[in-house]
Design a protein around this motif. Sequence first.
Motif, PDB file in Angstrom:
ATOM      1  N   SER A  40       0.807  -4.573  -9.615  1.00 53.32           N
ATOM      2  CA  SER A  40      -0.246  -5.515  -9.210  1.00 53.32           C
ATOM      3  C   SER A  40      -0.639  -6.386 -10.397  1.00 53.32           C
ATOM      4  O   SER A  40      -0.197  -6.156 -11.520  1.00 53.32           O
ATOM      5  CB  SER A  40      -1.454  -4.747  -8.683  1.00 53.32           C
ATOM      6  OG  SER A  40      -1.075  -3.883  -7.627  1.00 53.32           O
ATOM      7  N   SER A  41      -1.499  -7.357 -10.143  1.00 57.95           N
ATOM      8  CA  SER A  41      -1.862  -8.330 -11.179  1.00 57.95           C
ATOM      9  C   SER A  41      -3.154  -7.959 -11.905  1.00 57.95           C
ATOM     10  O   SER A  41      -4.239  -8.074 -11.345  1.00 57.95           O
ATOM     11  CB  SER A  41      -2.006  -9.727 -10.568  1.00 57.95           C
ATOM     12  OG  SER A  41      -2.510 -10.632 -11.523  1.00 57.95           O
ATOM     13  N   ASN A  74       1.922  -2.866   0.323  1.00 55.85           N
ATOM     14  CA  ASN A  74       1.120  -2.563  -0.863  1.00 55.85           C
ATOM     15  C   ASN A  74      -0.314  -2.172  -0.501  1.00 55.85           C
ATOM     16  O   ASN A  74      -0.897  -1.274  -1.109  1.00 55.85           O
ATOM     17  CB  ASN A  74       1.095  -3.764  -1.818  1.00 55.85           C
ATOM     18  CG  ASN A  74       2.346  -3.834  -2.681  1.00 55.85           C
ATOM     19  OD1 ASN A  74       3.166  -2.926  -2.674  1.00 55.85           O
ATOM     20  ND2 ASN A  74       2.497  -4.907  -3.420  1.00 55.85           N
ATOM     21  N   ASN A  78      -1.639   1.595  -1.482  1.00 52.19           N
ATOM     22  CA  ASN A  78      -2.757   1.727  -2.416  1.00 52.19           C
ATOM     23  C   ASN A  78      -4.011   2.266  -1.745  1.00 52.19           C
ATOM     24  O   ASN A  78      -4.760   3.039  -2.358  1.00 52.19           O
ATOM     25  CB  ASN A  78      -3.049   0.374  -3.073  1.00 52.19           C
ATOM     26  CG  ASN A  78      -2.014   0.012  -4.126  1.00 52.19           C
ATOM     27  OD1 ASN A  78      -1.879   0.691  -5.134  1.00 52.19           O
ATOM     28  ND2 ASN A  78      -1.265  -1.058  -3.893  1.00 52.19           N
ATOM     29  N   LEU A 100      -5.256  -4.523  -4.823  1.00 47.10           N
ATOM     30  CA  LEU A 100      -3.981  -4.198  -5.475  1.00 47.10           C
ATOM     31  C   LEU A 100      -2.765  -4.629  -4.654  1.00 47.10           C
ATOM     32  O   LEU A 100      -1.637  -4.266  -4.988  1.00 47.10           O
ATOM     33  CB  LEU A 100      -3.909  -2.683  -5.724  1.00 47.10           C
ATOM     34  CG  LEU A 100      -4.932  -2.118  -6.720  1.00 47.10           C
ATOM     35  CD1 LEU A 100      -4.981  -0.597  -6.636  1.00 47.10           C
ATOM     36  CD2 LEU A 100      -4.606  -2.557  -8.136  1.00 47.10           C
ATOM     37  N   GLN A 130      -1.276  -7.608  -4.071  1.00 48.26           N
ATOM     38  CA  GLN A 130      -0.365  -8.669  -4.522  1.00 48.26           C
ATOM     39  C   GLN A 130       0.652  -8.145  -5.543  1.00 48.26           C
ATOM     40  O   GLN A 130       0.557  -7.011  -6.012  1.00 48.26           O
ATOM     41  CB  GLN A 130      -1.161  -9.840  -5.113  1.00 48.26           C
ATOM     42  CG  GLN A 130      -1.715  -9.633  -6.516  1.00 48.26           C
ATOM     43  CD  GLN A 130      -2.712  -8.528  -6.609  1.00 48.26           C
ATOM     44  OE1 GLN A 130      -2.508  -7.580  -7.342  1.00 48.26           O
ATOM     45  NE2 GLN A 130      -3.796  -8.608  -5.860  1.00 48.26           N
ATOM     46  N   GLY A 139       2.137  -8.501  -9.326  1.00 47.72           N
ATOM     47  CA  GLY A 139       1.530  -8.930 -10.584  1.00 47.72           C
ATOM     48  C   GLY A 139       2.419  -9.759 -11.485  1.00 47.72           C
ATOM     49  O   GLY A 139       3.632  -9.872 -11.280  1.00 47.72           O
ATOM     50  N   SER A 170      -3.802 -14.095  -3.002  1.00 46.21           N
ATOM     51  CA  SER A 170      -4.596 -12.883  -3.216  1.00 46.21           C
ATOM     52  C   SER A 170      -6.110 -13.059  -3.072  1.00 46.21           C
ATOM     53  O   SER A 170      -6.752 -12.265  -2.372  1.00 46.21           O
ATOM     54  CB  SER A 170      -4.273 -12.289  -4.595  1.00 46.21           C
ATOM     55  OG  SER A 170      -4.904 -11.055  -4.756  1.00 46.21           O
TER      56      SER A 170
END
Length: 401
Positions: free
Chosen positions: A130-131, A310, A314, A335, A337, A339, A374
Amino acid sequence: MFLYTQLDPTVAFVSVLAILIIIFGLILKRFKQPYIIGYIMIGALLGEHGIGLIKDTESIHHLGEIGIILLLFFIGMEISLPELVKQWKLAVIGTLLQVCISVLIVIGIGYFFNWNIQRSVILGFVIALSSSAVIIKIIQDKNLITTRIGKNVLSVLLMQDIIIVPLLIITSIIGGKEEPVEKIILMVVGGLLVMAILVYIYIKRSIKLPFESKLENDHELQVFAAILLCFGGALLASIFGLSPALGAFVGGMVMHVSKATDWIYDTLHSFRVLFVALFFVSIGLQIDFQFIIKNYVVISIVLLSVYLTNHFINSFILKLFSCKWHESILGGALLAQIGELSFLISSSAFSLGILGSFGYKFTISLISLTLLISPFYISSTEKLLKILQKKKLMKLHKIKK
């Protein structure tokens, strides 16, 4: 009298960037959306796939990385290590579960599309991360940093920053390139050094900087001292082959226990705003609209699949570690998206021949789009959760009557 017949490209870029950020910012503020969306869209507009004003994309990307270092440093200053340690099970077990489940799902999908096992594993790695940049900014803007869900999400993101090192090593091995033993040893030593610093902070709980009193009323020296404290940790981490952002975060935690956060915050806050904006502009630069339009059907299907997969994984992991359902669902959205660290895995896989030209462009487009979407996705999830909670309260109220 001097007459300029040609615009300075740097002056033009800064001026246009500032104008666009103000315009997009006012629009996004009107609709209560984060500025991140505007930064990414501006990058896409000004890049080589847009009007072509920005040609040196690499320099913008490097400047943007400074923003991520500053962002993680600031977050480190807000985090209490004892509180973060409480989430270690979620961070370690949850992250490993996320990676393993993502890889298994992609292998299953790849079986039907005749993908080789190497490509499936790499794509599993890509979607599992994730980002940190997007989500830390969002949870900070929403004042969720000190909440339980904020701490849980942050612990997962930091573990992902750590796990990127073994994932890159595995990618190199899959591609037939063995990492030198010296490099692996250096990474291990770096990891142990980070752990030693964290243990020291955890035990001491309070540290006094040796030069703090001398800088108390000297703003000019404070600027450079703050820069040294921030980028010193990033430099140390990068020397050992670790993420510079991780080093900056640890440096921020050192500042947290030194009680020197006030003047550091005042000194570096403006720098952080500028360079974080440049980081998201650099993400927008990579969006190729022609490629996306040409392959919109398959990109849309995969994009939807990534978000749903995802989000589900998560949410399940967060619920597994005693979060309430509404917290788990919100955390799953945060969470969901792909990253920015996945860019590193994609680039490495492309250079090793694991991904072809189409696969690389597809992956880059997918990552960029998930980062762009996101904030909308998170806001929509929040609104849905509020509606459901409101209905639940109304139902309970009727039952009581």
